[in-house]
Scaffold this motif. Structure first.
Motif, PDB file in Angstrom:
ATOM      1  N   ARG A   1      18.529   3.593 -20.774  1.00 26.68           N
ATOM      2  CA  ARG A   1      17.745   4.377 -21.734  1.00 26.68           C
ATOM      3  C   ARG A   1      16.470   3.653 -22.154  1.00 26.68           C
ATOM      4  NH1 ARG A   1      23.063   5.743 -22.812  1.00 26.68           N
ATOM      5  NH2 ARG A   1      23.368   8.024 -22.745  1.00 26.68           N
TER       6      ARG A   1
ATOM      7  N   ALA B   1      13.824  12.258 -24.237  1.00 25.64           N
ATOM      8  CA  ALA B   1      14.871  13.181 -23.800  1.00 25.64           C
ATOM      9  C   ALA B   1      14.247  14.315 -22.991  1.00 25.64           C
ATOM     10  CB  ALA B   1      15.624  13.747 -25.000  1.00 25.64           C
TER      11      ALA B   1
ATOM     12  N   ASP C   1      18.446  11.475 -21.421  1.00 25.57           N
ATOM     13  CA  ASP C   1      17.500  10.491 -21.957  1.00 25.57           C
ATOM     14  C   ASP C   1      17.625   9.145 -21.269  1.00 25.57           C
ATOM     15  OD1 ASP C   1      19.917   9.612 -22.913  1.00 25.57           O
ATOM     16  OD2 ASP C   1      19.295   9.447 -25.010  1.00 25.57           O
TER      17      ASP C   1
END
Length: 385
Positions: free
Chosen positions: A71, A88, A93
């Protein structure tokens, strides 16, 4: 007779087969490999690709395989280091970097579960053609007798050296010779909870977490330096990783899990993806330098676009040629900006004044860094940015 025969059962082929079989078409999917099977790859499923897997109900299986979510990312361009999170995109995401032994087998089983007939270890020897139109394939299972299978459409998902594309003489445009060589391997005991990207003069490095607790490192050099690189692969790879912050120290503190895989065969081109009785998807139709890691996501996108066109054409809702022409236009519209960016990046030119100004302006601005990372992963349209 089949509605569709698909030659090649990796990401593009299996995804196309799964989608078409799910729409009720009779699909035969063939590949010379037995799965699970490895292949050269950058591994990365960028945000839009992850969103497609999620929509198809497969992202959870990728996660369950042990492919970690990245992420966060460190983007190190030398004087400027940007650290941030991916934005996202349709509920996803993170970038995932599954081993191809995992991803390809997962998609193949999804195609089989959707109703596609699958033949592994099947070698396609030639296409059958009547009156200028492709009508099927001729080939054999390993050790078996030659068989001929007919279809309303034959799809080449058989990679950049596609037999289907070569047989039909698919026209090529936007072609570039190889600009970089790539090399990757895996490391034990090099913990990583994010992606890392390093841009250096005439060098690029990426590091990503993958299955089995391993860390993947990928590096790129100009292709003309491949003979020098090949003269001592391990020493040159480690010297390159030493340019990437403390990454060289970290991999030396761990241990290499597998051999180095390297290739200078990294051309970029776009092929016309359809004609009488045939279509192309994945690297068979569009391939770009792997330096931006777009190949898997492009294959998933183009599988979806092609499946929609084929269903419309073979289902009688519109002429197949018109539907496939729309597929080509949609693919090119989606790909061209990233394609041009990728080939420019792969040329290893010095940073432009605009790039230097951009990196300086981004530093410390987390929202804008997120948008920039979204561009790199294909979630934010480059033209808009």
């Amino acid at each position: 007779m089949y509605d569709v025969i698909i030659v090649g059962a990796r990401v593009a082929g299996s995804s196309t087969a799964m989608l078409l079989a799910g729409k009720g078409l009779r699909v035969l999917l063939v590949d010379r490999a037995a799965f699970p099977s490895d292949t050269l790859s950058t591994h990365q499923v960028q945000l839009p690709g992850g969103a497609r897997l999620r929509r198809w109900g497969l992202l959870d299986q990728v996660v369950a395989s042990g492919a970690p979510a990245a992420r966060k990312v460190r983007f190190d361009a030398g004087p400027v280091v940007l650290q941030g999170r991916y934005p996202a995109f349709e509920g996803v995401d993170a970038v995932y970097s599954p081993r191809r032994t995992v991803l390809d087998a997962l998609l193949l089983e999804a195609a089989r579960a959707a109703g596609a007939e699958v033949r592994e270890q099947f070698i396609v020897e030639e296409l059958t053609v009547e009156g200028g139109r492709v009508t099927g394939i001729r080939g054999r299972s390993k050790g078996g007798q030659a068989v001929t299978e007919a279809a309303r459409l034959v799809v080449g998902a058989d990679g950049k050296h596609s037999l289907v594309a070569r047989t039909v003489g698919a026209p090529v445009h936007h072609d570039r010779p190889p600009l970089t060589m790539g090399c990757y391997t895996y490391w034990h005991d090099v913990p990583l909870d994010r992606g890392e990207i390093y841009s250096r003069p005439r060098r690029a490095v990426g590091a990503w977490p993958t299955n089995d607790g391993l860390t993947l490192t990928y590096l790129a050099w100009p292709v003309e330096e491949f003979p020098a690189f090949r003269a001592d692969v391990e020493a040159n790879a480690l010297r390159t990783l030493d340019l990437a912050g403390d990454l060289g120290e970290r991999v030396r503190a761990g241990s290499r899990a597998e051999r180095f895989r390297a290739s200078p065969d990294l051309p970029s081109f776009i092929r016309r993806p359809f004609g009488p009785g045939w279509a192309l998807v994945g690297d068979a139709g569009l391939v770009m330098d792997p330096i931006t890691g777009q190949g898997i996501g492009d294959a998933l996108r183009d599988a979806e676009l092609l499946a929609e066109a084929v269903e419309a054409g073979l289902g009688g809702r519109r002429p197949l040629a018109d539907a496939l022409a729309d597929y080509e236009r949609a693919r090119d519209r989606a790909a061209l900006a990233m394609y041009e960016f990728t080939t420019d990046l792969a040329a290893f030119g010095p940073p432009t004044a605009e790039q230097q100004a951009l990196f300086g302006a981004l530093e410390g601005r987390q929202d804008e860094i997120g948008r920039f990372l979204g561009v790199l992963t294909g979630a934010v349209p480059m033209a808009d940015y």
